[in-house]
Design a protein around this motif. Sequence first.
Motif, PDB file in Angstrom:
ATOM      1  N   LEU A 113       0.773  -1.261  -0.058  1.00 43.93           N
ATOM      2  CA  LEU A 113       0.121  -0.050  -0.017  1.00 43.93           C
ATOM      3  C   LEU A 113       0.926   1.293   0.021  1.00 43.93           C
ATOM      4  O   LEU A 113       0.614   2.250  -0.625  1.00 43.93           O
ATOM      5  N   GLU A 114       1.838   1.396   0.662  1.00 43.08           N
ATOM      6  CA  GLU A 114       2.729   2.281   0.602  1.00 43.08           C
ATOM      7  C   GLU A 114       3.257   2.697  -0.697  1.00 43.08           C
ATOM      8  O   GLU A 114       3.587   3.724  -1.373  1.00 43.08           O
ATOM      9  N   ASP A 115       3.789   1.494  -1.581  1.00 45.15           N
ATOM     10  CA  ASP A 115       4.142   1.543  -2.883  1.00 45.15           C
ATOM     11  C   ASP A 115       3.138   2.052  -3.741  1.00 45.15           C
ATOM     12  O   ASP A 115       3.404   3.112  -4.479  1.00 45.15           O
ATOM     13  N   LEU A 116       1.892   1.462  -3.637  1.00 43.52           N
ATOM     14  CA  LEU A 116       0.757   2.064  -4.451  1.00 43.52           C
ATOM     15  C   LEU A 116       0.509   3.465  -4.217  1.00 43.52           C
ATOM     16  O   LEU A 116       0.153   4.168  -5.048  1.00 43.52           O
ATOM     17  N   SER A 117       0.550   3.914  -3.013  1.00 48.33           N
ATOM     18  CA  SER A 117       0.295   5.304  -2.596  1.00 48.33           C
ATOM     19  C   SER A 117       1.112   6.279  -3.301  1.00 48.33           C
ATOM     20  O   SER A 117       1.047   7.645  -3.558  1.00 48.33           O
ATOM     21  N   ARG A 118       2.571   5.755  -3.744  1.00 52.64           N
ATOM     22  CA  ARG A 118       3.534   6.568  -4.452  1.00 52.64           C
ATOM     23  C   ARG A 118       3.116   6.732  -5.567  1.00 52.64           C
ATOM     24  O   ARG A 118       3.474   7.961  -6.197  1.00 52.64           O
ATOM     25  N   PHE A 119       2.543   5.978  -6.165  1.00 50.28           N
ATOM     26  CA  PHE A 119       2.194   6.100  -7.828  1.00 50.28           C
ATOM     27  C   PHE A 119       0.730   6.753  -7.808  1.00 50.28           C
ATOM     28  O   PHE A 119       0.652   7.535  -8.717  1.00 50.28           O
ATOM     29  N   TYR A 120      -0.263   6.425  -6.900  1.00 47.83           N
ATOM     30  CA  TYR A 120      -1.540   7.086  -6.845  1.00 47.83           C
ATOM     31  C   TYR A 120      -2.230   7.223  -5.551  1.00 47.83           C
ATOM     32  O   TYR A 120      -2.876   6.633  -4.874  1.00 47.83           O
ATOM     33  N   PRO A 121      -1.756   8.475  -5.214  1.00 49.05           N
ATOM     34  CA  PRO A 121      -2.238   8.985  -3.771  1.00 49.05           C
ATOM     35  C   PRO A 121      -3.549   9.307  -3.702  1.00 49.05           C
ATOM     36  O   PRO A 121      -3.968   9.448  -2.574  1.00 49.05           O
ATOM     37  N   ASP A 122      -4.235   9.236  -4.638  1.00 52.04           N
ATOM     38  CA  ASP A 122      -5.640   9.655  -4.667  1.00 52.04           C
ATOM     39  C   ASP A 122      -6.694   8.440  -4.176  1.00 52.04           C
ATOM     40  O   ASP A 122      -7.692   8.638  -3.910  1.00 52.04           O
ATOM     41  N   PHE A 123      -6.145   7.229  -4.466  1.00 51.12           N
ATOM     42  CA  PHE A 123      -6.849   6.214  -4.078  1.00 51.12           C
ATOM     43  C   PHE A 123      -7.240   6.097  -2.322  1.00 51.12           C
ATOM     44  O   PHE A 123      -6.117   6.291  -1.744  1.00 51.12           O
ATOM     45  N   LYS A 124      -8.063   5.645  -1.777  1.00 49.96           N
ATOM     46  CA  LYS A 124      -8.384   5.509  -0.788  1.00 49.96           C
ATOM     47  C   LYS A 124      -7.924   4.045  -0.232  1.00 49.96           C
ATOM     48  O   LYS A 124      -8.655   3.141  -0.922  1.00 49.96           O
ATOM     49  N   HIS A 125      -7.402   3.974   0.746  1.00 52.95           N
ATOM     50  CA  HIS A 125      -6.872   2.558   1.172  1.00 52.95           C
ATOM     51  C   HIS A 125      -7.478   2.187   2.588  1.00 52.95           C
ATOM     52  O   HIS A 125      -7.230   3.053   3.461  1.00 52.95           O
ATOM     53  N   ILE A 126      -8.108   0.963   2.429  1.00 51.48           N
ATOM     54  CA  ILE A 126      -8.984   0.543   3.603  1.00 51.48           C
ATOM     55  C   ILE A 126      -8.375  -0.691   4.277  1.00 51.48           C
ATOM     56  O   ILE A 126      -8.257  -1.539   2.806  1.00 51.48           O
ATOM     57  N   ILE A 127      -8.135  -1.256   5.172  1.00 47.75           N
ATOM     58  CA  ILE A 127      -7.771  -2.605   5.512  1.00 47.75           C
ATOM     59  C   ILE A 127      -8.637  -2.986   6.540  1.00 47.75           C
ATOM     60  O   ILE A 127      -9.150  -2.364   7.477  1.00 47.75           O
ATOM     61  N   GLY A 128      -8.723  -4.305   6.509  1.00 46.83           N
ATOM     62  CA  GLY A 128      -9.901  -5.008   7.509  1.00 46.83           C
ATOM     63  C   GLY A 128      -9.389  -6.683   7.712  1.00 46.83           C
ATOM     64  O   GLY A 128      -8.040  -6.876   7.194  1.00 46.83           O
ATOM     65  N   GLY A 129     -10.047  -7.444   8.343  1.00 48.67           N
ATOM     66  CA  GLY A 129      -9.622  -8.736   8.589  1.00 48.67           C
ATOM     67  C   GLY A 129      -9.229  -8.885  10.135  1.00 48.67           C
ATOM     68  O   GLY A 129      -9.133  -7.770  11.029  1.00 48.67           O
ATOM     69  N   PRO A 130      -8.814 -10.151  10.569  1.00 44.54           N
ATOM     70  CA  PRO A 130      -8.790 -10.492  11.899  1.00 44.54           C
ATOM     71  C   PRO A 130      -7.510  -9.488  12.524  1.00 44.54           C
ATOM     72  O   PRO A 130      -7.373  -9.246  13.737  1.00 44.54           O
ATOM     73  N   GLU A 131      -6.230  -9.503  11.747  1.00 43.41           N
ATOM     74  CA  GLU A 131      -5.270  -8.752  12.310  1.00 43.41           C
ATOM     75  C   GLU A 131      -5.501  -7.129  12.628  1.00 43.41           C
ATOM     76  O   GLU A 131      -4.475  -6.523  13.411  1.00 43.41           O
ATOM     77  N   VAL A 132      -6.573  -6.839  12.266  1.00 46.98           N
ATOM     78  CA  VAL A 132      -6.769  -5.205  12.428  1.00 46.98           C
ATOM     79  C   VAL A 132      -8.142  -4.879  13.012  1.00 46.98           C
ATOM     80  O   VAL A 132      -8.764  -3.995  13.380  1.00 46.98           O
ATOM     81  N   ALA A 133      -8.760  -6.111  13.701  1.00 47.10           N
ATOM     82  CA  ALA A 133     -10.011  -6.063  14.367  1.00 47.10           C
ATOM     83  C   ALA A 133      -9.854  -5.416  15.686  1.00 47.10           C
ATOM     84  O   ALA A 133      -8.864  -5.242  16.187  1.00 47.10           O
ATOM     85  N   ALA A 134     -11.119  -4.813  16.108  1.00 46.60           N
ATOM     86  CA  ALA A 134     -11.041  -3.989  17.523  1.00 46.60           C
ATOM     87  C   ALA A 134     -10.193  -4.614  18.689  1.00 46.60           C
ATOM     88  O   ALA A 134      -9.448  -3.962  19.498  1.00 46.60           O
ATOM     89  N   TYR A 135     -10.249  -5.965  18.691  1.00 45.32           N
ATOM     90  CA  TYR A 135      -9.503  -6.591  19.942  1.00 45.32           C
ATOM     91  C   TYR A 135      -7.982  -6.507  19.525  1.00 45.32           C
ATOM     92  O   TYR A 135      -7.338  -6.794  20.517  1.00 45.32           O
ATOM     93  N   MET A 136      -7.556  -6.231  18.566  1.00 47.49           N
ATOM     94  CA  MET A 136      -6.097  -6.223  18.382  1.00 47.49           C
ATOM     95  C   MET A 136      -5.435  -4.911  18.693  1.00 47.49           C
ATOM     96  O   MET A 136      -4.679  -4.956  19.151  1.00 47.49           O
ATOM     97  N   LYS A 137      -6.468  -3.972  18.897  1.00 50.70           N
ATOM     98  CA  LYS A 137      -6.134  -2.688  19.565  1.00 50.70           C
ATOM     99  C   LYS A 137      -4.868  -1.904  18.840  1.00 50.70           C
ATOM    100  O   LYS A 137      -4.053  -1.412  19.536  1.00 50.70           O
ATOM    101  N   ASN A 138      -4.842  -2.059  17.790  1.00 51.94           N
ATOM    102  CA  ASN A 138      -3.533  -1.471  16.877  1.00 51.94           C
ATOM    103  C   ASN A 138      -4.347  -0.321  16.031  1.00 51.94           C
ATOM    104  O   ASN A 138      -3.534   0.156  14.974  1.00 51.94           O
ATOM    105  N   ALA A 139      -5.597   0.116  16.065  1.00 51.56           N
ATOM    106  CA  ALA A 139      -5.972   0.807  15.032  1.00 51.56           C
ATOM    107  C   ALA A 139      -5.082   2.333  14.838  1.00 51.56           C
ATOM    108  O   ALA A 139      -4.993   2.735  14.042  1.00 51.56           O
ATOM    109  N   ASP A 140      -5.151   2.651  15.977  1.00 50.85           N
ATOM    110  CA  ASP A 140      -4.500   4.237  16.234  1.00 50.85           C
ATOM    111  C   ASP A 140      -3.111   3.866  15.612  1.00 50.85           C
ATOM    112  O   ASP A 140      -2.819   5.280  14.877  1.00 50.85           O
TER     113      ASP A 140
END
Length: 232
Positions: A113-140
């Motif tokens: 996603l960091e590489d993609l943003s260098r080429f096309y910064p206007d796309f909105k990047h959203i991530i989901g899945g168990p590794e970023v779920a609320a109980y992981m407490k890594n959202a901030d």
Amino acid sequence: MVDIVLLQLPIWSIGCPPLGLALLKSYLAENGISSKTFDINAHLYSVRGIKYADYWEIEHGYDYCSSHDRMLEFYRDNRALFLYYIDKIRQLDPKVVGCTCYGASIELTKIFLEDLSRFYPDFKHIIGGPEVAAYMKNADELISKEYIDAICLGEGEISLVEYYRAIEEDKGSPVPNIIYKRDGAVIREGSPATIKKLDHLPFPDFSDFNLKHYINSKVLPSYATRGCVNKC
């Protein structure tokens, strides 16, 4: 052109196509939102070289997947294929690019996603899945990254539809299960949104996947319940 592109990045299972992306694709279509799914993970597995031949073998464990340096080397060695998909995304010109993240795939997903943003910064990047779920407490920590625009903390179907509508309307309204950026501010999640009856979901759409990339080329996944007692 499509509204949303959905991705599975390495390293993850290559037994059969990912059920989650197929469910999201069909739910988006039911709500009038077009999408395209790419399983970059499976494609890369199908053309892997000797150096990375055993990276998908679970008996070796997945500790190496959490090493930024090892995943960066893996990415650089296979960048031609990643650039191929970056160009595919460019041609589709989506408003949103979404990635499903597991413990074994989140580091490589961030690099992509960091590489993609260098080429096309206007796309909105959203991530989901168990590794970023609320109980992981890594959202901030994750939302502070310049190349991450939104995080889904729970089930994705309703939330992804509402997030797409929120950025279309550009009102800064809270979205169920999602925190996202708007004009430098972070919009916190609205009320949780869950699917109460799975029978209300459309049948998953696997039409974008190349079944030849998987170990079980004649198998499609299904499900009878949702979630895991171990929150995995």
